[in-house]
Scaffold this motif. Structure first.
Motif, short mmCIF file in Angstrom:
data_model
loop_
_atom_site.label_atom_id
_atom_site.label_comp_id
_atom_site.label_asym_id
_atom_site.label_seq_id
_atom_site.Cartn_x
_atom_site.Cartn_y
_atom_site.Cartn_z
N SER A 48 0.83 -1.20 0.00
CA SER A 48 0.00 0.00 0.00
C SER A 48 0.87 1.26 0.00
CB SER A 48 -0.92 0.00 1.22
OG SER A 48 -0.16 -0.07 2.42
N ASP A 49 1.96 1.25 0.76
CA ASP A 49 2.87 2.40 0.77
C ASP A 49 3.55 2.57 -0.59
OD1 ASP A 49 2.36 3.20 3.33
OD2 ASP A 49 4.06 2.13 4.22
N ARG A 50 3.96 1.44 -1.17
CA ARG A 50 4.67 1.49 -2.45
C ARG A 50 3.78 2.09 -3.54
NH1 ARG A 50 5.44 -3.78 -3.58
NH2 ARG A 50 7.17 -3.83 -2.09
N VAL A 51 2.53 1.74 -3.55
CA VAL A 51 1.61 2.24 -4.59
C VAL A 51 1.55 3.76 -4.56
CG1 VAL A 51 -0.81 2.37 -5.29
CG2 VAL A 51 0.22 0.15 -4.75
N GLY A 52 1.42 4.34 -3.38
CA GLY A 52 1.31 5.79 -3.27
C GLY A 52 2.60 6.50 -3.67
N ILE A 53 3.73 5.96 -3.23
CA ILE A 53 5.02 6.59 -3.54
C ILE A 53 5.34 6.46 -5.03
CG2 ILE A 53 7.50 6.53 -3.11
CD1 ILE A 53 6.79 5.43 -0.28
N VAL A 54 5.13 5.28 -5.57
CA VAL A 54 5.38 5.06 -7.00
C VAL A 54 4.52 5.99 -7.85
CG1 VAL A 54 5.03 3.42 -8.89
CG2 VAL A 54 6.27 2.71 -6.84
N ALA A 55 3.28 6.20 -7.44
CA ALA A 55 2.40 7.10 -8.18
C ALA A 55 2.98 8.51 -8.20
CB ALA A 55 1.01 7.10 -7.56
N GLY A 56 3.59 8.93 -7.09
CA GLY A 56 4.22 10.25 -7.03
C GLY A 56 5.40 10.36 -7.98
N PHE A 57 6.20 9.32 -8.05
CA PHE A 57 7.32 9.32 -9.00
C PHE A 57 6.81 9.33 -10.44
CE2 PHE A 57 10.10 7.48 -5.52
CZ PHE A 57 11.03 8.51 -5.53
N LYS A 58 5.79 8.56 -10.70
CA LYS A 58 5.26 8.46 -12.06
C LYS A 58 4.78 9.81 -12.59
CE LYS A 58 3.77 3.65 -12.57
NZ LYS A 58 2.61 2.74 -12.74
N ARG A 59 4.23 10.63 -11.71
CA ARG A 59 3.65 11.89 -12.14
C ARG A 59 4.69 12.99 -12.38
NH1 ARG A 59 -0.85 10.03 -8.92
NH2 ARG A 59 0.14 10.74 -6.98
N MET A 60 5.94 12.76 -11.98
CA MET A 60 6.98 13.75 -12.26
C MET A 60 7.23 13.83 -13.76
SD MET A 60 9.79 13.16 -9.27
CE MET A 60 9.28 12.87 -7.58
N ARG A 61 7.55 15.02 -14.23
CA ARG A 61 7.77 15.16 -15.67
C ARG A 61 9.18 14.78 -16.09
NH1 ARG A 61 10.62 19.22 -17.78
NH2 ARG A 61 11.24 20.98 -16.48
N LEU A 62 10.14 14.78 -15.14
CA LEU A 62 11.53 14.47 -15.49
C LEU A 62 12.29 14.00 -14.26
CD1 LEU A 62 13.92 14.52 -17.50
CD2 LEU A 62 14.28 16.92 -16.86
N MET A 63 13.06 12.92 -14.46
CA MET A 63 13.98 12.43 -13.42
C MET A 63 15.35 12.24 -14.07
SD MET A 63 11.65 9.85 -11.14
CE MET A 63 12.79 10.02 -9.76
N VAL A 64 16.38 12.82 -13.44
CA VAL A 64 17.71 12.86 -14.03
C VAL A 64 18.70 12.14 -13.12
CG1 VAL A 64 19.58 14.38 -14.84
CG2 VAL A 64 17.18 15.07 -15.12
#
Length: 494
Positions: A256-272
């Protein structure tokens, strides 16, 4: 009054939030106002610091940037120094650069005060400066020297890399264009503020664009993951080690924690990812876990960022991409010819307006590192299908064996895919037959690993090494009673 573009642009975003930390916020106008208090304090009776070196010993955030802008607006050269460095390291940087003033907060001032007293350097505790008389600040032209960052080579003491305001502006504009920075962006800052990654890529690009920065005094994994879950960021920039830690954290939390955190990463427009080579396996793990394809880039203290995977386009694991806007890149062989074909390794050479001005007080070192107006990076790369792939440092990571130039980094990345290998380091040892034998130091996760098995495993994954007669043992291996290799082990693979 003519102002530096970074300062002038801040005025256009004056009411916007520049820094947010918990419930505390600071606007762009707050930075301007604070720098207008600190700059006169730096100047004293002088009208212009005239490139006086001022060391900055502050954590990243509002006060750091206000102090940085104060140094520049007063006409000084900023020298950021590491918060956790030893006193001898501080002393070397201060004496080599000829620093006259150290700016620190109360906590750091108490630590560096004995050194400043011994060296006769003025120590300025910015926490004690709350007001200053109004003073006309000098006009600073872009060709003035702005910053010294110390960088270490493999064979010499750290050298001070000098950049002008024009160099810094070119580095910022290149990244803002390539990565499409906007005033709506939000980014965390947990990188060290005595390196170009934190100073230029995160802080300067964000403030040039009118974006918001959320500073952390260190990489606080749990706090950052909670902020990611809360959709606090649109961009994220980190080193490969941090992505490894994030992967481990996501794999260890509840579903349940992973789902929420992963969703936050997914919504970022760029990760470097940058500052070190990103193993392709980590790149692929991160994509599988979050759906984000990390954008890997290549740069150095001397040149800023030079090469990047595309924001719109392929982000290829194991490659650093194509030249950034305003940057020219070429490969050159050791014996002189410029490489024009793909799949042929050579030294990366760079030129453009972002390339540094000189090494501080080292004219010979400066001359040696340039080939005409091309900066010699000392890194070897190969161009493959339009993208550069870094092979390693010419002096350290390139092993010359049997007529081949082999990348220690590439071999290490492949070995880390082995299920039993936790850590490894590849080096070249002298060998009468091959010149250098590819040798690896391995730490196993558990159990044992037989050398023939490892050799066979490597041959199936590293095509250039499929030369059976080159496989040999260079040293006696630690073995158990059954004759199997145990950890740690040193073995020549090829």
């Amino acid at each position: 009054m003519t102002e530096l573009p970074l300062i002038a642009r801040a005025r256009t975003h004056s009411a916007s939030i520049a820094f947010r930390s918990g419930t505390t916020t600071h606007t762009y106008q707050d930075i301007l106002d604070r720098s207008e208090v600190l700059a006169p304090a730096l100047l004293g009776e002088a009208d212009d610091l005239n490139e006086t070196r001022v060391a900055l010993l502050l954590p990243g955030g509002f006060e750091y940037v206000a102090a940085q802008w104060a140094i520049w607006r007063a006409g000084g050269i900023k020298l950021p120094i590491c918060l956790s460095a030893t006193e001898p390291e501080w002393e070397y940087a201060l004496t080599d650069s000829g620093v006259s003033i150290v700016m620190a907060d109360a906590a750091m001032a108490s630590k560096i005060a004995p050194l400043c007293q011994r060296l006769g350097v003025r120590l300025m505790d910015i926490d004690a400066i709350t007001s200053a008389p109004t003073k006309t600040l000098p006009v600073i032209t872009p060709d003035r020297r702005a910053m010294i960052l110390y960088t270490s080579g493999t064979t010499s003491k750290p050298k001070g890399v000098v950049t002008t305001h024009a160099n810094i502006q070119a580095q910022i504009e290149s990244l803002v264009q390539a990565w499409e920075w906007a005033a709506s962006d939000r980014i965390p800052l947990f990188l060290p503020m005595h390196h170009i990654h934190g100073i230029i890529n995160v802080t300067s690009c964000a403030l040039w664009s009118g974006a918001m920065i959320e500073p952390f005094t260190r990489f606080d994994l749990n706090a950052i993951l909670e902020r990611v879950r809360a959709d606090a960021y649109t961009l994220f920039m980190a080193v490969p080690t941090i992505y490894v830690k994030l992967i481990q954290a996501l794999e260890s939390v509840s579903e349940s924690d992973r789902v929420g955190i992963v969703a936050g990463f997914k919504r970022m427009r760029l990760m470097v990812s940058g500052s070190a080579a990103l193993p392709a396996s980590v790149h692929e793990q991160w994509t599988a876990l979050t759906g984000q394809k990390l954008l890997e880039r290549y740069g150095m203290t001397e040149i800023g960022m030079a090469i990047s995977n595309l924001y719109h386009g392929e982000r290829r694991p194991g490659a650093v991409g194509a030249p950034l806007p305003g940057v020219e890149v070429r490969l050159k062989t050791e014996n002189g010819p410029i490489i024009t074909a793909e799949d042929e390794p050579g030294e990366i050479q760079v030129r453009g307006p972002g390339v540094f001005a000189a090494y501080w007080n080292r004219p010979e070192a400066t001359a040696e590192t340039f080939d005409g107006d091309w900066f010699r990076t000392g890194d070897m790369a190969v161009l493959e299908r339009g993208y550069y792939r870094i092979m390693g440092r010419l002096s350290v990571d390139i092993i010359k064996s049997g007529g081949y130039k082999l990348s220690a980094l590439e071999i290490e990345a492949a070995l880390l895919d082995h299920p039993l290998i936790a850590e490894c380091a590849v080096i070249g040892l002298p060998d009468e037959t091959w010149g250098e034998a590819v040798t690896v130091v391995i730490v196993l996760k558990n159990g044992t690993l037989e050398l023939p098995e490892l050799r066979d495993w490597c041959k199936g994954r590293l095509s250039v090494y499929k030369i059976p007669q080159r496989l040999k043992i260079m040293s006696e291996l630690p073995r158990n009673a059954m004759g199997k290799v145990t950890k740690p082990a040193v073995k020549a693979l090829f």
